[in-house]
Design a protein around this motif. Structure first.
Motif, PDB file in Angstrom:
ATOM      1  N   THR A 281       0.812  -1.226   0.000  1.00 34.98           N
ATOM      2  CA  THR A 281       0.000   0.000   0.000  1.00 34.98           C
ATOM      3  C   THR A 281       0.842   1.271   0.000  1.00 34.98           C
ATOM      4  O   THR A 281       0.337   2.355  -0.284  1.00 34.98           O
ATOM      5  CB  THR A 281      -0.935   0.024   1.217  1.00 34.98           C
ATOM      6  OG1 THR A 281      -0.161  -0.120   2.416  1.00 34.98           O
ATOM      7  CG2 THR A 281      -1.946  -1.117   1.137  1.00 34.98           C
ATOM      8  N   ARG A 282       2.143   1.150   0.321  1.00 34.02           N
ATOM      9  CA  ARG A 282       3.042   2.305   0.249  1.00 34.02           C
ATOM     10  C   ARG A 282       3.663   2.436  -1.130  1.00 34.02           C
ATOM     11  O   ARG A 282       4.471   3.321  -1.360  1.00 34.02           O
ATOM     12  CB  ARG A 282       4.147   2.174   1.301  1.00 34.02           C
ATOM     13  CG  ARG A 282       3.666   2.105   2.739  1.00 34.02           C
ATOM     14  CD  ARG A 282       4.827   1.789   3.682  1.00 34.02           C
ATOM     15  NE  ARG A 282       5.420   0.488   3.327  1.00 34.02           N
ATOM     16  CZ  ARG A 282       6.732   0.251   3.275  1.00 34.02           C
ATOM     17  NH1 ARG A 282       7.595   1.230   3.541  1.00 34.02           N
ATOM     18  NH2 ARG A 282       7.185  -0.947   2.969  1.00 34.02           N
ATOM     19  N   ALA A 284       5.712   0.311  -2.098  1.00 32.73           N
ATOM     20  CA  ALA A 284       7.045  -0.236  -1.889  1.00 32.73           C
ATOM     21  C   ALA A 284       7.135  -1.614  -2.514  1.00 32.73           C
ATOM     22  O   ALA A 284       6.186  -2.415  -2.444  1.00 32.73           O
ATOM     23  CB  ALA A 284       7.358  -0.320  -0.396  1.00 32.73           C
ATOM     24  N   PHE A 291      10.689   1.672  -4.891  1.00 32.32           N
ATOM     25  CA  PHE A 291       9.239   1.799  -4.987  1.00 32.32           C
ATOM     26  C   PHE A 291       8.838   1.684  -6.454  1.00 32.32           C
ATOM     27  O   PHE A 291       9.684   1.719  -7.350  1.00 32.32           O
ATOM     28  CB  PHE A 291       8.788   3.143  -4.408  1.00 32.32           C
ATOM     29  CG  PHE A 291       9.101   3.311  -2.949  1.00 32.32           C
ATOM     30  CD1 PHE A 291       8.116   3.156  -1.993  1.00 32.32           C
ATOM     31  CD2 PHE A 291      10.394   3.640  -2.526  1.00 32.32           C
ATOM     32  CE1 PHE A 291       8.406   3.311  -0.637  1.00 32.32           C
ATOM     33  CE2 PHE A 291      10.695   3.794  -1.185  1.00 32.32           C
ATOM     34  CZ  PHE A 291       9.699   3.633  -0.233  1.00 32.32           C
ATOM     35  N   THR A 315       2.024   8.693  -3.855  1.00 32.37           N
ATOM     36  CA  THR A 315       2.174   7.833  -2.682  1.00 32.37           C
ATOM     37  C   THR A 315       3.599   7.302  -2.578  1.00 32.37           C
ATOM     38  O   THR A 315       4.209   7.295  -1.501  1.00 32.37           O
ATOM     39  CB  THR A 315       1.175   6.665  -2.754  1.00 32.37           C
ATOM     40  OG1 THR A 315      -0.159   7.176  -2.752  1.00 32.37           O
ATOM     41  CG2 THR A 315       1.347   5.716  -1.574  1.00 32.37           C
ATOM     42  N   ASN A 318       6.084  10.177  -1.572  1.00 31.49           N
ATOM     43  CA  ASN A 318       5.935  10.573  -0.172  1.00 31.49           C
ATOM     44  C   ASN A 318       6.506   9.523   0.769  1.00 31.49           C
ATOM     45  O   ASN A 318       7.155   9.853   1.778  1.00 31.49           O
ATOM     46  CB  ASN A 318       4.463  10.832   0.151  1.00 31.49           C
ATOM     47  CG  ASN A 318       3.990  12.187  -0.339  1.00 31.49           C
ATOM     48  OD1 ASN A 318       4.719  13.162  -0.263  1.00 31.49           O
ATOM     49  ND2 ASN A 318       2.780  12.244  -0.867  1.00 31.49           N
ATOM     50  N   ASN A 319       6.294   8.259   0.465  1.00 32.33           N
ATOM     51  CA  ASN A 319       6.855   7.208   1.315  1.00 32.33           C
ATOM     52  C   ASN A 319       8.361   7.102   1.144  1.00 32.33           C
ATOM     53  O   ASN A 319       9.089   6.844   2.110  1.00 32.33           O
ATOM     54  CB  ASN A 319       6.171   5.876   1.025  1.00 32.33           C
ATOM     55  CG  ASN A 319       4.824   5.758   1.701  1.00 32.33           C
ATOM     56  OD1 ASN A 319       4.732   5.435   2.879  1.00 32.33           O
ATOM     57  ND2 ASN A 319       3.758   6.040   0.952  1.00 32.33           N
ATOM     58  N   THR A 322      10.180   9.582   3.384  1.00 30.29           N
ATOM     59  CA  THR A 322      10.360   9.208   4.796  1.00 30.29           C
ATOM     60  C   THR A 322      11.454   8.172   4.972  1.00 30.29           C
ATOM     61  O   THR A 322      12.005   8.035   6.075  1.00 30.29           O
ATOM     62  CB  THR A 322       9.045   8.677   5.391  1.00 30.29           C
ATOM     63  OG1 THR A 322       8.691   7.441   4.758  1.00 30.29           O
ATOM     64  CG2 THR A 322       7.916   9.689   5.211  1.00 30.29           C
ATOM     65  N   LEU A 330       5.216  12.160   6.376  1.00 31.14           N
ATOM     66  CA  LEU A 330       4.665  11.459   5.215  1.00 31.14           C
ATOM     67  C   LEU A 330       3.838  12.410   4.363  1.00 31.14           C
ATOM     68  O   LEU A 330       3.966  12.435   3.131  1.00 31.14           O
ATOM     69  CB  LEU A 330       3.814  10.278   5.672  1.00 31.14           C
ATOM     70  CG  LEU A 330       3.085   9.511   4.555  1.00 31.14           C
ATOM     71  CD1 LEU A 330       4.077   8.867   3.593  1.00 31.14           C
ATOM     72  CD2 LEU A 330       2.156   8.453   5.157  1.00 31.14           C
TER      73      LEU A 330
END
Length: 340
Positions: A281-282, A284, A291, A315, A318-319, A322, A330
């Motif tokens: 869901t990230r 990744a 990613f 998404t 942003n991940n 972090t 995030l």
């Protein structure tokens, strides 16, 4: 400036590039990712095997209207790509075009190091793969390989180049009929040749081409291209009667489809599902600091649309931010809060 012929901040081969995020794939998702990384204050480089930005849009349908982009009742493919490049431009992305990502390794800190087939090395805090369907290669026109660059083309990024030409388009899919309709107002003549009597193209597109008076020649194959230096004429042969015919042609567009695969990416150790990259869901992947977003990804309920890719790459970026800086938030805030 048109992104089909030029992009800003392009590096040469065999450079060493240090960046926060490397985006692999300069299609719509990748270009929006370049903007979003810049918006977050991150340095970004964008690598693509094609020589121009835009991915499949620039290669296959730059003049075709797209109807499912939020906020645009209709937007031409070329204009969408130009807008995405302009959106990212204030943040100075580094474009590594005409370069295929071939090797992934790690530095002493575990950060990704990607090498291209031209020798460029990119050290990044994170990688975001937005390669669409992966590397796509045009299916060749057997009779035309000797005339590549001398009249035979696979893509039509700039239709005006073919103004006043006699044009033969080979194929029966959407691309073939789209090019026929696009080139008809510019060309001296357009003929479409297909080896079958049925078409893969949408029926409405076929009828549009017929309505333009373009000759559609079915059950026929191109058997030869001829000309002293550049292309001058084409020989075609009916598959059933074996009758031959010679057509004047200064341009042949081979729209025979493409083969697509992940290329070297499939050797990086990524978890794959149905020849696509599995993500959580990230966004990744199974590899740390790597990613993915857009059509190249797979997860339950995946819908492959440009609009979905935009959300996925935001998404992913942003991940990734972090991971690059564990103290980073995030959520970066709304773009409306940014000072002009």
């Amino acid at each position: 400036m048109s992104v089909l012929t030029d992009v800003p901040a392009t590096t040469s081969a065999a450079d060493v590039v240090d960046t926060d995020i490397l985006i692999i794939g300069a299609g719509p998702s990748g270009l929006y990712g370049a903007y979003y990384a810049g918006f977050r204050g991150l340095r970004v480089a964008v690598m693509d095997v094609l020589p121009q930005c835009g991915g499949q849009i620039s290669a296959m349908y730059p003049e075709k209207p797209i109807f499912d982009i939020a906020g645009f009742p209709s937007v031409r493919g070329r204009d969408l790509v130009d807008g995405l490049v302009a959106q990212a431009e204030p943040y100075g992305p580094v474009y590594l075009l005409g370069q295929r990502a071939v090797e992934l390794s790690r530095d002493e800190d575990g950060h990704p190091v990607v090498r291209s087939d031209t020798g460029t090395t990119v050290r990044a805090g994170a990688v975001v793969i937005t390669g669409g369907v992966g590397t796509f290669t045009p299916r060749p026109l057997p009779a035309g390989e000797d005339y590549l660059g001398r009249g035979q083309v696979y893509f039509v990024p700039d239709p005006s180049v073919h103004t006043g030409h006699d044009i033969v388009i080979v194929g029966g899919g959407d691309s073939a009929f789209d090019w026929a309709a696009t080139l008809a107002p510019l060309a001296r003549s357009v003929k479409l040749v297909h080896r079958r009597d049925r078409f893969r193209a949408h029926g409405a597109t076929v009828e549009k081409v017929r309505s333009l008076g373009i000759e559609i020649i079915t059950d026929t194959e191109v058997t030869g291209l001829h000309g002293a230096d550049d292309l001058e004429k084409v020989t075609i042969r009916h598959r059933l009667t074996k009758d031959t015919r010679t057509l004047p042609a200064q341009t042949v567009v081979a729209a025979l489809g493409f083969t697509a695969d992940l290329g070297p990416l499939q050797n990086w150790g990524l978890e794959l599902q149905a020849r696509r990259i599995a993500v959580d869901t990230r966004m990744a992947t199974s590899l740390p600091r790597v990613f993915a977003a857009g059509d190249i990804t797979d997860y339950p309920g995946k819908v492959r649309l440009i609009a979905v890719g935009f959300g996925e790459v935001a998404t992913a970026v942003n991940n990734a931010a972090t991971v690059i800086d564990p103290e980073a938030m995030l959520f970066p805030g709304h773009s409306t809060e940014k000072e002009n």
